[in-house]
Design an enzyme around this catalytic site. Sequence first.
Site, PDB file in Angstrom:
ATOM      1  NE  ARG A 221      -0.735  -8.109   0.127  1.00  0.00           N
ATOM      2  CZ  ARG A 221      -0.487  -7.881  -1.174  1.00  0.00           C
ATOM      3  NH1 ARG A 221      -0.917  -6.784  -1.759  1.00  0.00           N
ATOM      4  NH2 ARG A 221       0.174  -8.773  -1.890  1.00  0.00           N
ATOM      5  CG  HIS A 269      -5.853  -6.060  -4.481  1.00  0.00           C
ATOM      6  ND1 HIS A 269      -5.561  -6.708  -3.317  1.00  0.00           N
ATOM      7  CD2 HIS A 269      -4.659  -5.935  -5.141  1.00  0.00           C
ATOM      8  CE1 HIS A 269      -4.268  -6.977  -3.268  1.00  0.00           C
ATOM      9  NE2 HIS A 269      -3.690  -6.511  -4.373  1.00  0.00           N
TER      10      HIS A 269
HETATM   11  P1  NDP Z   1       9.870  -4.033  -2.136  1.00  0.00           P
HETATM   12  O1  NDP Z   1      10.236  -5.206  -1.294  1.00  0.00           O
HETATM   13  O2  NDP Z   1      10.647  -3.782  -3.382  1.00  0.00           O
HETATM   14  O3  NDP Z   1       9.945  -2.700  -1.274  1.00  0.00           O
HETATM   15  C1  NDP Z   1       9.552  -2.655   0.063  1.00  0.00           C
HETATM   16  C2  NDP Z   1       9.998  -1.315   0.654  1.00  0.00           C
HETATM   17  O4  NDP Z   1       9.448  -1.214   1.976  1.00  0.00           O
HETATM   18  C3  NDP Z   1      11.512  -1.186   0.786  1.00  0.00           C
HETATM   19  O5  NDP Z   1      11.920   0.122   0.504  1.00  0.00           O
HETATM   20  C4  NDP Z   1      11.751  -1.500   2.261  1.00  0.00           C
HETATM   21  O6  NDP Z   1      12.894  -0.893   2.834  1.00  0.00           O
HETATM   22  C5  NDP Z   1      10.505  -0.907   2.888  1.00  0.00           C
HETATM   23  N1  NDP Z   1      10.245  -1.497   4.195  1.00  0.00           N
HETATM   24  C6  NDP Z   1      10.001  -2.791   4.495  1.00  0.00           C
HETATM   25  N2  NDP Z   1       9.829  -2.949   5.825  1.00  0.00           N
HETATM   26  C7  NDP Z   1       9.987  -1.715   6.372  1.00  0.00           C
HETATM   27  C8  NDP Z   1       9.945  -1.208   7.685  1.00  0.00           C
HETATM   28  N3  NDP Z   1       9.708  -2.011   8.737  1.00  0.00           N
HETATM   29  N4  NDP Z   1      10.153   0.109   7.877  1.00  0.00           N
HETATM   30  C9  NDP Z   1      10.414   0.927   6.831  1.00  0.00           C
HETATM   31  N5  NDP Z   1      10.466   0.513   5.551  1.00  0.00           N
HETATM   32  C10 NDP Z   1      10.255  -0.789   5.328  1.00  0.00           C
HETATM   33  O7  NDP Z   1       8.314  -4.198  -2.485  1.00  0.00           O
HETATM   34  P2  NDP Z   1       7.517  -3.661  -3.758  1.00  0.00           P
HETATM   35  O8  NDP Z   1       7.814  -2.210  -3.904  1.00  0.00           O
HETATM   36  O9  NDP Z   1       7.729  -4.537  -4.923  1.00  0.00           O
HETATM   37  O10 NDP Z   1       5.998  -3.889  -3.272  1.00  0.00           O
HETATM   38  C11 NDP Z   1       5.509  -3.270  -2.102  1.00  0.00           C
HETATM   39  C12 NDP Z   1       4.151  -3.835  -1.744  1.00  0.00           C
HETATM   40  O11 NDP Z   1       3.151  -3.369  -2.636  1.00  0.00           O
HETATM   41  C13 NDP Z   1       4.001  -5.356  -1.819  1.00  0.00           C
HETATM   42  O12 NDP Z   1       4.573  -5.994  -0.697  1.00  0.00           O
HETATM   43  C14 NDP Z   1       2.504  -5.533  -1.903  1.00  0.00           C
HETATM   44  O13 NDP Z   1       1.955  -5.675  -0.609  1.00  0.00           O
HETATM   45  C15 NDP Z   1       2.020  -4.236  -2.514  1.00  0.00           C
HETATM   46  N6  NDP Z   1       1.443  -4.427  -3.855  1.00  0.00           N
HETATM   47  C16 NDP Z   1       0.137  -4.075  -4.070  1.00  0.00           C
HETATM   48  C17 NDP Z   1      -0.419  -4.223  -5.304  1.00  0.00           C
HETATM   49  C18 NDP Z   1      -1.802  -3.773  -5.577  1.00  0.00           C
HETATM   50  O14 NDP Z   1      -2.335  -4.026  -6.664  1.00  0.00           O
HETATM   51  N7  NDP Z   1      -2.468  -3.097  -4.662  1.00  0.00           N
HETATM   52  C19 NDP Z   1       0.334  -4.786  -6.433  1.00  0.00           C
HETATM   53  C20 NDP Z   1       1.706  -5.092  -6.100  1.00  0.00           C
HETATM   54  C21 NDP Z   1       2.215  -4.922  -4.854  1.00  0.00           C
HETATM   55  P3  NDP Z   1      14.377  -1.289   2.329  1.00  0.00           P
HETATM   56  O15 NDP Z   1      14.479  -0.673   0.948  1.00  0.00           O
HETATM   57  O16 NDP Z   1      15.259  -0.643   3.289  1.00  0.00           O
HETATM   58  O17 NDP Z   1      14.428  -2.789   2.301  1.00  0.00           O
HETATM   59  C1  OXD Z   2       0.750  -8.141  -5.457  1.00  0.00           C
HETATM   60  C2  OXD Z   2      -0.642  -7.789  -5.497  1.00  0.00           C
HETATM   61  O1  OXD Z   2       1.316  -8.223  -4.372  1.00  0.00           O
HETATM   62  O2  OXD Z   2      -1.283  -8.011  -6.531  1.00  0.00           O
HETATM   63  O3  OXD Z   2       1.334  -8.338  -6.529  1.00  0.00           O
HETATM   64  O4  OXD Z   2      -1.165  -7.236  -4.529  1.00  0.00           O
END
Ligand code: NDP
Ligand code: OXD
Length: 306
Positions: A221, A269
């Site tokens: 993001r 994006h």
């Molecule tokens: P998940 O919820 O599966 O994974 C999030 C990861 O971040 C986990 O490993 C979690 O740790 C870690 N995390 C969260 N908070 C913290 C913190 N404070 N400190 C350290 N680690 C932290 O999410 P996804 O992998 O499915 O997606 C990640 C992000 O990708 C989405 O939230 C979205 O913003 C972005 N995205 C962007 C897209 C694009 O087109 N640009 C498309 C899709 C998603 P733990 O495993 O310990 O919980």
């Molecule tokens: C998502 C994105 O979060 O598209 O899926 O960014």
Amino acid sequence: MKISFCCTGTEPTPWLAGLRAALPQAQVELWQPGAAPADYAVVWAPPQQFFDQQPLLKGVFAIGAGVDALLRLRLPPQATVVRLDDAGMAVQMAEYVCHAVIRHFRELDVYAADISHGQWTFHKPRHRADFPVGVMGLGVLGQRVAQALTQFEFPVNGWSRSPKVMPGVRGFNGRAQLDAFLASSRILVNLLPLTFDTQGILNRDTLSRLQPSGYVINVARGAHLVDDDLLALLDSGHLAGATLDVFRTEPLPLKHPFWQHPKITITPHTSARTLRETSIAQIAGKLEALERGETVVGRVDLERGY
Ligand code: NDP
Ligand code: OXD
């Protein structure tokens, strides 16, 4: 069972047809202000008015993986919030990030510039051992990306909230290990969810801790990144470049310096797009599981914010 569809910026017709085909027992309607209360909602960037008029929702399905914008709204307290869990996005994210890493490591932009000037020039091969990649966030997408990077034999570090064990990935977790994670990484990939804890996490302090000539890939993001701090570190030479797919304001305003910066590559994006058929199948399966009283993966923890 009634399902209300409210996805801003999404052509509704094929979604409605797909949801109706996948859930023939349900009445699936495009939301209009004043519509009767539904049991479930399928949403992306809905207005607050939607939830104010839908007090009976049992479940809210986001058609994306990140729910930061959704969680800023007042949601019906009883509703289970479910996000997309991979649904075809992980492999896209792995493609995008590996492409950005390899393009930087192999100096493909330098070769492209040489060729455009009619120059047949060889540059000294670089050692991948000198380009450790740090993946912030080892969730559904981060794990897939980290695993893909190991296939290209880059040293890979991973940082998450809770400890993770992945073959070929050196794991770091929690704030206490953030500095060590950054100091061990030259290329930084951000795949964290946007939460209270992670906003602005890519800033002058953290990015300065990367190894010299660091490179930043932000695919999570825009609000994770402090734009001016990135620009200052690129201009000082501490960072060699950045690939950015997400921005604080989208579309990125035309006057924003990222558009023209010679060390920054931007995309709109698009690193991992929602795939409609796969997403509908996942949502339909989870909705039926919730109706049977089962738990589903991808349920959002409202306290944690992801
Ligand atoms: P998940 O919820 O599966 O994974 C999030 C990861 O971040 C986990 O490993 C979690 O740790 C870690 N995390 C969260 N908070 C913290 C913190 N404070 N400190 C350290 N680690 C932290 O999410 P996804 O992998 O499915 O997606 C990640 C992000 O990708 C989405 O939230 C979205 O913003 C972005 N995205 C962007 C897209 C694009 O087109 N640009 C498309 C899709 C998603 P733990 O495993 O310990 O919980
Ligand atoms: C998502 C994105 O979060 O598209 O899926 O960014």
